[in-house]
Write an enzyme that holds these catalytic residues in place. Structure first.
Site, PDB file in Angstrom:
ATOM      1  N   ASP A 114      55.556  31.068  39.605  1.00 54.98           N
ATOM      2  CA  ASP A 114      55.090  32.264  40.305  1.00 54.98           C
ATOM      3  C   ASP A 114      54.067  31.875  41.380  1.00 54.98           C
ATOM      4  O   ASP A 114      52.951  32.401  41.424  1.00 54.98           O
ATOM      5  CB  ASP A 114      54.488  33.274  39.312  1.00 54.98           C
ATOM      6  CG  ASP A 114      54.063  34.569  40.005  1.00 54.98           C
ATOM      7  OD1 ASP A 114      54.577  34.865  41.089  1.00 54.98           O
ATOM      8  OD2 ASP A 114      53.195  35.278  39.445  1.00 54.98           O
ATOM      9  N   HIS A 157      46.870  35.572  32.086  1.00 59.01           N
ATOM     10  CA  HIS A 157      47.939  34.910  31.327  1.00 59.01           C
ATOM     11  C   HIS A 157      47.895  33.407  31.549  1.00 59.01           C
ATOM     12  O   HIS A 157      47.225  32.923  32.460  1.00 59.01           O
ATOM     13  CB  HIS A 157      49.299  35.448  31.775  1.00 59.01           C
ATOM     14  CG  HIS A 157      49.398  35.636  33.262  1.00 59.01           C
ATOM     15  ND1 HIS A 157      49.323  36.876  33.861  1.00 59.01           N
ATOM     16  CD2 HIS A 157      49.504  34.757  34.288  1.00 59.01           C
ATOM     17  CE1 HIS A 157      49.416  36.746  35.169  1.00 59.01           C
ATOM     18  NE2 HIS A 157      49.511  35.466  35.451  1.00 59.01           N
ATOM     19  N   GLN A 225      54.925  33.910  31.874  1.00 59.52           N
ATOM     20  CA  GLN A 225      53.477  34.142  31.965  1.00 59.52           C
ATOM     21  C   GLN A 225      53.066  34.963  30.748  1.00 59.52           C
ATOM     22  O   GLN A 225      53.297  36.171  30.692  1.00 59.52           O
ATOM     23  CB  GLN A 225      53.134  34.894  33.265  1.00 59.52           C
ATOM     24  CG  GLN A 225      53.292  34.033  34.507  1.00 59.52           C
ATOM     25  CD  GLN A 225      53.249  34.832  35.797  1.00 59.52           C
ATOM     26  OE1 GLN A 225      53.830  35.913  35.897  1.00 59.52           O
ATOM     27  NE2 GLN A 225      52.578  34.305  36.803  1.00 59.52           N
ATOM     28  N   ARG A 255      38.450  33.876  42.466  1.00 57.27           N
ATOM     29  CA  ARG A 255      39.218  35.121  42.572  1.00 57.27           C
ATOM     30  C   ARG A 255      39.784  35.462  41.202  1.00 57.27           C
ATOM     31  O   ARG A 255      40.568  34.697  40.643  1.00 57.27           O
ATOM     32  CB  ARG A 255      40.366  34.937  43.558  1.00 57.27           C
ATOM     33  CG  ARG A 255      41.336  36.105  43.658  1.00 57.27           C
ATOM     34  CD  ARG A 255      42.488  35.723  44.575  1.00 57.27           C
ATOM     35  NE  ARG A 255      43.461  36.770  44.801  1.00 57.27           N
ATOM     36  CZ  ARG A 255      44.519  36.995  44.029  1.00 57.27           C
ATOM     37  NH1 ARG A 255      44.732  36.278  42.949  1.00 57.27           N
ATOM     38  NH2 ARG A 255      45.378  37.935  44.354  1.00 57.27           N
ATOM     39  N   ASP A 257      42.133  36.871  39.236  1.00 56.55           N
ATOM     40  CA  ASP A 257      43.503  37.347  39.428  1.00 56.55           C
ATOM     41  C   ASP A 257      43.842  38.429  38.406  1.00 56.55           C
ATOM     42  O   ASP A 257      43.577  38.272  37.207  1.00 56.55           O
ATOM     43  CB  ASP A 257      44.455  36.153  39.269  1.00 56.55           C
ATOM     44  CG  ASP A 257      45.900  36.529  39.469  1.00 56.55           C
ATOM     45  OD1 ASP A 257      46.212  37.038  40.558  1.00 56.55           O
ATOM     46  OD2 ASP A 257      46.710  36.333  38.545  1.00 56.55           O
ATOM     47  N   GLU A 299      40.621  40.804  42.081  1.00 56.49           N
ATOM     48  CA  GLU A 299      41.905  41.252  42.624  1.00 56.49           C
ATOM     49  C   GLU A 299      42.280  42.560  41.941  1.00 56.49           C
ATOM     50  O   GLU A 299      42.854  42.567  40.856  1.00 56.49           O
ATOM     51  CB  GLU A 299      43.011  40.215  42.399  1.00 56.49           C
ATOM     52  CG  GLU A 299      44.247  40.582  43.197  1.00 56.49           C
ATOM     53  CD  GLU A 299      45.576  40.412  42.461  1.00 56.49           C
ATOM     54  OE1 GLU A 299      46.611  40.704  43.071  1.00 56.49           O
ATOM     55  OE2 GLU A 299      45.581  40.013  41.288  1.00 56.49           O
ATOM     56  N   HIS A 366      49.294  36.669  50.488  1.00 57.51           N
ATOM     57  CA  HIS A 366      50.490  36.017  49.921  1.00 57.51           C
ATOM     58  C   HIS A 366      51.391  37.016  49.206  1.00 57.51           C
ATOM     59  O   HIS A 366      52.531  36.707  48.915  1.00 57.51           O
ATOM     60  CB  HIS A 366      50.043  34.936  48.944  1.00 57.51           C
ATOM     61  CG  HIS A 366      49.364  35.508  47.742  1.00 57.51           C
ATOM     62  ND1 HIS A 366      48.167  36.197  47.827  1.00 57.51           N
ATOM     63  CD2 HIS A 366      49.735  35.558  46.442  1.00 57.51           C
ATOM     64  CE1 HIS A 366      47.837  36.617  46.621  1.00 57.51           C
ATOM     65  NE2 HIS A 366      48.760  36.232  45.754  1.00 57.51           N
ATOM     66  N   ASP A 367      50.872  38.197  48.891  1.00 56.92           N
ATOM     67  CA  ASP A 367      51.659  39.179  48.149  1.00 56.92           C
ATOM     68  C   ASP A 367      52.338  40.171  49.091  1.00 56.92           C
ATOM     69  O   ASP A 367      52.109  40.182  50.301  1.00 56.92           O
ATOM     70  CB  ASP A 367      50.771  39.907  47.133  1.00 56.92           C
ATOM     71  CG  ASP A 367      50.608  39.102  45.851  1.00 56.92           C
ATOM     72  OD1 ASP A 367      51.520  38.322  45.517  1.00 56.92           O
ATOM     73  OD2 ASP A 367      49.564  39.255  45.189  1.00 56.92           O
ATOM     74  N   ARG A 484      58.598  37.422  48.386  1.00 59.02           N
ATOM     75  CA  ARG A 484      57.267  37.079  48.903  1.00 59.02           C
ATOM     76  C   ARG A 484      57.280  35.722  49.604  1.00 59.02           C
ATOM     77  O   ARG A 484      56.417  35.438  50.431  1.00 59.02           O
ATOM     78  CB  ARG A 484      56.230  37.094  47.776  1.00 59.02           C
ATOM     79  CG  ARG A 484      55.957  38.493  47.246  1.00 59.02           C
ATOM     80  CD  ARG A 484      55.005  38.480  46.076  1.00 59.02           C
ATOM     81  NE  ARG A 484      55.543  37.746  44.951  1.00 59.02           N
ATOM     82  CZ  ARG A 484      54.880  37.544  43.803  1.00 59.02           C
ATOM     83  NH1 ARG A 484      53.665  38.039  43.659  1.00 59.02           N
ATOM     84  NH2 ARG A 484      55.420  36.864  42.817  1.00 59.02           N
TER      85      ARG A 484
HETATM   86  C1  GLC Z   1      48.426  38.450  41.276  1.00 62.20           C
HETATM   87  C2  GLC Z   1      48.881  37.534  42.381  1.00 62.20           C
HETATM   88  C3  GLC Z   1      50.366  37.507  42.425  1.00 62.20           C
HETATM   89  C4  GLC Z   1      50.899  37.065  41.081  1.00 62.20           C
HETATM   90  C5  GLC Z   1      50.311  37.908  39.946  1.00 62.20           C
HETATM   91  C6  GLC Z   1      50.589  37.309  38.616  1.00 62.20           C
HETATM   92  O1  GLC Z   1      48.784  39.764  41.511  1.00 62.20           O
HETATM   93  O2  GLC Z   1      48.330  37.935  43.605  1.00 62.20           O
HETATM   94  O3  GLC Z   1      50.840  36.670  43.440  1.00 62.20           O
HETATM   95  O4  GLC Z   1      52.298  37.171  41.071  1.00 62.20           O
HETATM   96  O5  GLC Z   1      48.917  38.019  40.046  1.00 62.20           O
HETATM   97  O6  GLC Z   1      49.698  36.278  38.327  1.00 62.20           O
END
Ligand code: GLC
Length: 605
Positions: A114, A157, A225, A255, A257, A299, A366-367, A484
């Site tokens: 991922d 995760h 994950q 960050r 996540d 995030e 990136h998303d 993506r």
């Molecule tokens: C966050 C990331 C994304 C990823 C997800 C799972 O949202 O920005 O790219 O797929 O987490 O870790």
């Protein structure tokens, strides 16, 4: 004499203990372990970092400066590996970048990564990208060059190949208690009744059946994950230690996540539970005690009322920085509709937040772009959620008649009509196939708007030279199902070579951006402490706002339509920061996708 860390620990110990013991049912042993772990991490923190911590404690506003300019990039796409990034620091400096977010680079498993967000080992770097020593070396070099580094901390995760996951698969009950394991589907099915899906098309369902050990495991994101169970204090203890380990390698910002997802509770949607805030407050306290110069970026890709609580309160802060996600997607909505009213409303809401709130502003990351707009408000204009999402997606994928945009859908969920969108800024602005000058103006105007917002502007690598979509992922067996990758292409160095030649699109974009960034850095009116308010320019195609700080007033105007506009000048007697010209007129001309930055000194007003 006690060291500074002990003093900070003393200062917060009551609150920390209270929060910890309340969440973990008064587990004193676990709490003592946690505190010892903090001491251990501080003991390992090197002098240069401790010095920086002390300096930042004296200058807590270091993230709020108008001089900060960020960029996010993939190490492999940009420069092959970490050493490559270090060699390319002069390029980043030429871009004016002094805050660098490196996309996930820790150990992951090819084909189940991922994009690096499935971490198999929080203490080692993915071998193709380098080693932990390379990362630390890069961090040292960045510190000397005045560049702060940000790294993801993927905490919701682990990869199913992480050592805890392997042990859990093998039947170790302690390891299993770090995740959510079930003998059958009874409980998972109950969760499914209330938990929405993150990746409805690419990874449907929130649980995965493990055939080898005949167990069901919770997997909100991809099946590989595995969600960590933060109700287990050892998970929190060890993950905090992993975070501090990265901080000690020299990261300035971590960050967090997918932070809203980290607490699971049956019967709820498992997002933004109150316990998440306890955990994020404790992480903030852990950083304050061990590495007070390190900031946390949350995030939280959610609607505004869910985002702001992650700042915590001024007395009890949680995240230092949050993504300005609603402004980002409303910006793209505005481009497709040429109607700035929703964006003005969004700006009003951001301006109404307490001053201390600091956002990361961006156009692309990136998303994907999720269309999390204020639909109740749009419904007053007869705009319905599902048809509007369809319009936006049709527009940005070039399906709508006359659209020049070239994006692709992401996680198209036909049941809900809920697709999201991918593509680079340049391709979404039409640089692939439209009037290039028009597309260029559109791209620059959007960046000017991003740079005008309060907070940290973060460029998406490649946008500074108009990098286009990369369609080659369609052919890659590991990537084709995740659109993506459309905007995660290899950095086109051959095009970057053209950045000084203003006869090229790349040169015009790069130099245009540099000019704006330099103006921003030179004028404190752009700092995060300025007062900001929207204006009504009398034309819905134009977004207008003012910023005020230190005796200066900036009036900013952005034409979100391709047609020229004539407006009453809201700032007569001002100076145009882009051209240097005086603007005495009562009326103002804005070309299609034009923008103006007009400065008035107190003496002029
Ligand atoms: C966050 C990331 C994304 C990823 C997800 C799972 O949202 O920005 O790219 O797929 O987490 O870790």
């Amino acid at each position: 004499m006690k060291n500074q860390m002990e003093a900070r620990l003393q200062e917060c110990c009551d609150e920390l203990k209270w929060l910890y013991c309340e969440l973990y049912h008064n587990d004193q042993d676990a709490f003592e372990y946690f505190v010892e772990m903090l001491r251990r991490c501080y003991a390992q923190r090197k002098t240069a970092l401790r010095r920086q911590d002390e300096a930042r404690l004296k200058n807590p506003g270091w993230l709020r400066s108008n001089k900060l300019l960020g960029m996010m990039l993939y190490v492999d796409a940009f420069a092959g590996n970490l050493q490559g990034v270090e060699e390319k620091l002069p390029y980043l400096q030429e871009c004016g970048v002094n805050y660098l977010h490196l996309m996930p680079l820790l150990k992951t498993v090819k084909g189940k990564s991922d994009g690096g967000y499935a971490v198999a080992d929080f203490r080692s770097v993915q071998p193709e990208l380098g080693t932990m020593e390379d990362l630390e070396h890069l961090a040292d070099a960045c510190r000397k060059a005045g560049i702060s580094l940000c790294l993801d901390f993927v905490m919701n995760h682990t990869s199913d190949e992480h050592e805890w996951a392997r042990a859990a698969r093998a039947g170790d009950p302690m390891a299993r208690s770090r995740y959510f394991f079930y003998d059958n589907w009874d409980v998972p099915n109950l969760y499914e009744q209330t938990v929405p899906q993150v990746f409805p098309t690419t990874a449907p369902g929130n649980f995965t059946w493990l055939d080898d050990c005949r167990q069901v495991v919770m997997t909100f994101f991809y099946p590989y994950q595995w969600d960590l169970n933060y109700a287990n204090p050892m998970v929190f203890n060890d993950m905090t230690e992993n975070l501090l380990f990265l901080a000690n390698r020299g990261m300035d910002v971590l960050r967090l996540d997918a932070i809203p997802y980290i607490w699971k509770e049956l019967g709820t949607d498992c997002r933004n539970r109150p316990q998440v805030h306890t955990l994020s407050r404790m992480l903030k306290l852990a950083c304050y005690i061990v590495c007070p110069g390190v900031a946390l970026l949350g995030e939280v890709v959610m609607e505004p009322e869910k985002v702001a609580p992650y700042f915590g309160t001024p007395e009890k802060p949680e995240c230092d920085i949050l993504y300005n996600v609603t402004t980002m997607c409303t910006t793209w909505h505005t481009l497709a509709t040429r109607d700035t009213r929703l964006l003005r409303r969004q700006l009003e809401q951001v301006c109404a937040l307490p001053k201390g709130c600091l956002f990361q502003n961006y156009l692309r990351c990136h998303d994907d772009i999720g269309w999390g707009l204020d639909y109740p408000w749009l419904s007053h204009f007869g705009i319905g959620e599902t048809p509007h999402k369809k319009y936006l997606n049709d527009w940005f994928t070039g399906q709508w008649p006359g659209s020049w945009s070239r994006g692709e859908l992401y996680n198209d969920d036909p049941r809900l009509g809920d697709a999201r969108l991918c593509g680079t800024t340049a391709s979404l602005c039409g640089l692939e196939n439209w009037d290039q000058l028009q597309a260029l103006r559109c791209d620059l105007m959007l960046h000017a708007w991003m740079l005008t917002q309060s907070g940290i502007p973060v460029l998406y690598s490649g946008d500074e030279i108009g990098q286009l979509n990369d369609y080659s992922y369609h052919e890659d067996p590991d990537k084709w199902s995740d659109s993506r990758y459309l905007h995660r292409g290899k950095f086109p160095w051959e095009l970057a070579e053209l950045r000084r030649d203003t006869d090229t699109i790349q040169g015009q974009l790069f130099q245009g951006l540099r000019q704006m960034e330099q103006i921003r850095a030179a004028h404190p009116v752009f700092c995060a402490d300025a007062l900001v308010w929207p204006l009504d320019p009398g034309d819905n195609g134009v977004l207008a706002l003012q910023r005020r700080y230190g005796g200066q007033t900036l009036t900013a105007l952005f034409n979100f339509s391709e047609h020229p506009r004539t407006l009453t000048n809201p700032a007569p007697g001002s100076r145009d920061l882009m051209t240097g010209a005086e603007v005495p007129d009562r009326t103002l001309e804005l070309q299609g996708y034009g923008f103006r930055w007009l400065l008035q000194e107190d003496a002029d007003v």
